[in-house]
Design an enzyme around this catalytic site. Structure first.
Site, PDB file in Angstrom:
ATOM      1  N   ARG A 182       0.765  -1.118   0.016  1.00 38.83           N
ATOM      2  CA  ARG A 182       0.031   0.120   0.069  1.00 38.83           C
ATOM      3  C   ARG A 182       0.798   1.287   0.053  1.00 38.83           C
ATOM      4  O   ARG A 182       0.396   2.197  -0.770  1.00 38.83           O
ATOM      5  CB  ARG A 182      -0.999  -0.022   1.294  1.00 38.83           C
ATOM      6  CG  ARG A 182      -1.844   1.077   1.264  1.00 38.83           C
ATOM      7  CD  ARG A 182      -3.054   1.245   2.231  1.00 38.83           C
ATOM      8  NE  ARG A 182      -2.456   1.214   3.547  1.00 38.83           N
ATOM      9  CZ  ARG A 182      -3.022   1.153   4.698  1.00 38.83           C
ATOM     10  NH1 ARG A 182      -4.106   0.926   4.819  1.00 38.83           N
ATOM     11  NH2 ARG A 182      -2.404   1.258   5.805  1.00 38.83           N
TER      12      ARG A 182
ATOM     13  N   ARG B  44       1.504   6.295   1.359  1.00 42.43           N
ATOM     14  CA  ARG B  44       0.956   6.751   2.692  1.00 42.43           C
ATOM     15  C   ARG B  44       2.298   6.836   3.519  1.00 42.43           C
ATOM     16  O   ARG B  44       3.140   5.648   3.313  1.00 42.43           O
ATOM     17  CB  ARG B  44      -0.079   5.758   3.141  1.00 42.43           C
ATOM     18  CG  ARG B  44      -1.244   6.483   3.653  1.00 42.43           C
ATOM     19  CD  ARG B  44      -2.368   5.524   3.900  1.00 42.43           C
ATOM     20  NE  ARG B  44      -2.108   5.180   5.471  1.00 42.43           N
ATOM     21  CZ  ARG B  44      -3.197   4.512   6.185  1.00 42.43           C
ATOM     22  NH1 ARG B  44      -4.200   4.229   5.719  1.00 42.43           N
ATOM     23  NH2 ARG B  44      -2.863   4.194   7.320  1.00 42.43           N
TER      24      ARG B  44
ATOM     25  N   ARG C 266       3.682   0.254  14.586  1.00 41.13           N
ATOM     26  CA  ARG C 266       2.113  -0.032  14.727  1.00 41.13           C
ATOM     27  C   ARG C 266       1.920  -1.143  15.130  1.00 41.13           C
ATOM     28  O   ARG C 266       0.713  -1.388  15.955  1.00 41.13           O
ATOM     29  CB  ARG C 266       1.572   0.331  13.422  1.00 41.13           C
ATOM     30  CG  ARG C 266       1.735   1.990  12.968  1.00 41.13           C
ATOM     31  CD  ARG C 266       1.623   2.214  11.543  1.00 41.13           C
ATOM     32  NE  ARG C 266       0.322   1.818  10.784  1.00 41.13           N
ATOM     33  CZ  ARG C 266       0.267   1.755   9.551  1.00 41.13           C
ATOM     34  NH1 ARG C 266       1.141   2.061   8.743  1.00 41.13           N
ATOM     35  NH2 ARG C 266      -1.191   1.398   9.038  1.00 41.13           N
TER      36      ARG C 266
HETATM   37  P1  B4P Z   1      -7.057  -1.649   4.908  1.00 44.18           P
HETATM   38  O1  B4P Z   1      -8.253  -2.189   4.853  1.00 44.18           O
HETATM   39  O2  B4P Z   1      -6.540  -0.316   4.512  1.00 44.18           O
HETATM   40  O3  B4P Z   1      -6.201  -1.968   6.295  1.00 44.18           O
HETATM   41  P2  B4P Z   1      -6.753  -1.281   7.868  1.00 44.18           P
HETATM   42  O4  B4P Z   1      -6.715  -2.418   8.737  1.00 44.18           O
HETATM   43  O5  B4P Z   1      -8.031  -0.234   7.480  1.00 44.18           O
HETATM   44  O6  B4P Z   1      -5.346  -0.073   7.920  1.00 44.18           O
HETATM   45  P3  B4P Z   1      -4.786   0.778   9.230  1.00 44.18           P
HETATM   46  O7  B4P Z   1      -5.076  -0.024  10.734  1.00 44.18           O
HETATM   47  O8  B4P Z   1      -3.419   0.876   8.708  1.00 44.18           O
HETATM   48  O9  B4P Z   1      -5.288   2.185   9.415  1.00 44.18           O
HETATM   49  P4  B4P Z   1      -6.089   3.303  10.352  1.00 44.18           P
HETATM   50  O10 B4P Z   1      -6.282   4.484   9.080  1.00 44.18           O
HETATM   51  O11 B4P Z   1      -7.154   2.827  11.250  1.00 44.18           O
HETATM   52  O12 B4P Z   1      -5.963  -2.791   4.410  1.00 44.18           O
HETATM   53  C1  B4P Z   1      -4.389  -2.536   4.190  1.00 44.18           C
HETATM   54  C2  B4P Z   1      -4.023  -3.139   2.810  1.00 44.18           C
HETATM   55  O13 B4P Z   1      -4.385  -4.571   2.581  1.00 44.18           O
HETATM   56  C3  B4P Z   1      -4.775  -2.257   1.696  1.00 44.18           C
HETATM   57  O14 B4P Z   1      -3.892  -1.944   0.708  1.00 44.18           O
HETATM   58  C4  B4P Z   1      -5.695  -3.403   0.990  1.00 44.18           C
HETATM   59  O15 B4P Z   1      -5.911  -3.124  -0.308  1.00 44.18           O
HETATM   60  C5  B4P Z   1      -4.693  -4.518   1.214  1.00 44.18           C
HETATM   61  N1  B4P Z   1      -5.976  -5.768   1.658  1.00 44.18           N
HETATM   62  C6  B4P Z   1      -7.142  -5.858   2.398  1.00 44.18           C
HETATM   63  N2  B4P Z   1      -7.659  -6.965   2.451  1.00 44.18           N
HETATM   64  C7  B4P Z   1      -6.762  -7.959   1.728  1.00 44.18           C
HETATM   65  C8  B4P Z   1      -6.726  -9.177   1.581  1.00 44.18           C
HETATM   66  N3  B4P Z   1      -7.823 -10.040   2.078  1.00 44.18           N
HETATM   67  N4  B4P Z   1      -5.692  -9.638   0.951  1.00 44.18           N
HETATM   68  C9  B4P Z   1      -4.828  -8.865   0.464  1.00 44.18           C
HETATM   69  N5  B4P Z   1      -4.707  -7.638   0.684  1.00 44.18           N
HETATM   70  C10 B4P Z   1      -5.753  -7.090   1.225  1.00 44.18           C
HETATM   71  O16 B4P Z   1      -4.733   3.875  11.325  1.00 44.18           O
HETATM   72  C11 B4P Z   1      -3.874   4.755  10.891  1.00 44.18           C
HETATM   73  C12 B4P Z   1      -3.147   5.465  12.010  1.00 44.18           C
HETATM   74  O17 B4P Z   1      -3.978   6.440  12.498  1.00 44.18           O
HETATM   75  C13 B4P Z   1      -2.799   4.625  13.272  1.00 44.18           C
HETATM   76  O18 B4P Z   1      -1.400   3.968  13.063  1.00 44.18           O
HETATM   77  C14 B4P Z   1      -2.957   5.670  14.422  1.00 44.18           C
HETATM   78  O19 B4P Z   1      -1.697   6.474  14.419  1.00 44.18           O
HETATM   79  C15 B4P Z   1      -3.931   6.634  14.040  1.00 44.18           C
HETATM   80  N6  B4P Z   1      -5.158   6.222  14.653  1.00 44.18           N
HETATM   81  C16 B4P Z   1      -6.612   5.694  13.881  1.00 44.18           C
HETATM   82  N7  B4P Z   1      -7.552   5.595  14.756  1.00 44.18           N
HETATM   83  C17 B4P Z   1      -7.117   5.799  16.041  1.00 44.18           C
HETATM   84  C18 B4P Z   1      -7.660   5.568  17.420  1.00 44.18           C
HETATM   85  N8  B4P Z   1      -8.860   5.203  17.397  1.00 44.18           N
HETATM   86  N9  B4P Z   1      -6.938   6.207  18.354  1.00 44.18           N
HETATM   87  C19 B4P Z   1      -5.586   6.398  18.283  1.00 44.18           C
HETATM   88  N10 B4P Z   1      -5.072   6.616  16.972  1.00 44.18           N
HETATM   89  C20 B4P Z   1      -5.654   6.381  15.806  1.00 44.18           C
END
Ligand code: B4P
Length: 189
Positions: free
Chosen positions: A128, A134, A145
């Site tokens: 990604r 990103r 993380r």
């Molecule tokens: P995504 O679907 O994008 O993954 P995610 O779990 O939503 O991501 P993340 O935890 O990083 O993000 P967040 O914005 O919450 O999938 C990842 C990748 O895998 C993509 O490229 C996708 O295409 C691929 N993929 C998905 N399914 C697949 C499959 N089955 N097979 C193969 N590939 C696949 O967090 C970002 C940051 O924001 C955190 O580190 C933190 O600093 C902050 N933050 C957010 N919420 C917070 C909270 N509540 N408290 C404190 N900090 C927070």
């Protein structure tokens, strides 16, 4: 009304599966990661502060996150249900969410946890990082993380399990197969 927490480590597919669940069940989406990135894109003071924290792979403070969610939930009383994606990430956030929902007379029905092993998470997030640029998708930040997830976020499964709301789901395989597993659990409620 159906209120779901979609849970899992970074890169487990929370954002990917949320989109599909929203389409199928007409849920209102709350992604704290998307909210923080929107603040960054708008160059707000909060966005600038959050970017530094996110680029280190740490968690933004509970106070900021809870304030953001509280403001967003207000005025959503006609929603069909909510999906919380990447929130709560600490027990303090889970307790605050319960309290906000209680004021609206509703509750969390289910926490769906996407289970994916560490090597696969790293591969997905590095890919990604290449595709989308990103800044938190580099190896050093990804490892931090995952570490933060294991220490601060994983204990939340106990919080929901104690209420018999936690269901773990195999997060490996095709996106549609995983979606089918999630829907199977929702429909068995
Ligand atoms: P995504 O679907 O994008 O993954 P995610 O779990 O939503 O991501 P993340 O935890 O990083 O993000 P967040 O914005 O919450 O999938 C990842 C990748 O895998 C993509 O490229 C996708 O295409 C691929 N993929 C998905 N399914 C697949 C499959 N089955 N097979 C193969 N590939 C696949 O967090 C970002 C940051 O924001 C955190 O580190 C933190 O600093 C902050 N933050 C957010 N919420 C917070 C909270 N509540 N408290 C404190 N900090 C927070």
């Amino acid at each position: 009304m159906l209120n779901i927490v979609l849970f899992g480590p970074p890169g487990s597919g929370k954002g990917t599966q949320s989109e599909k669940l929203i389409d199928k069940y007409g849920l209102t989406h709350f992604s704290t990661g998307d909210m923080l990135r929107a603040e960054q894109a708008a160059n707000t003071e909060l966005g600038l502060q959050a970017k530094k924290i996110m680029d280190r792979g740490e968690l933004v403070s509970d106070e900021i996150i809870i304030g953001m969610i509280r403001n967003k939930i207000k005025g959503q009383s006609d929603a069909k249900g909510f999906i919380f994606d990447g929130f709560p990430r600490t027990v303090a956030q889970a307790e605050a969410l319960d309290s906000v929902l209680k004021d609206l007379g509703i509750k969390i029905d289910l926490m769906l946890g996407l289970e994916v092993e560490k090597d696969e998470l790293i591969d997905r997030l590095l890919k990604r990082g290449k595709d989308q640029g990103r800044t938190d998708d580099n190896l050093e930040t990804i490892e931090n993380r995952i570490n933060v997830y294991e220490c601060q976020t994983l204990p939340l499964t106990g919080y929901y399990d104690a209420q018999n709301k936690y269901r773990g789901v195999d997060g490996l395989g095709g996106i549609d197969d995983i979606f089918g597993r999630l829907c199977g659990i929702i429909e068995s409620l």
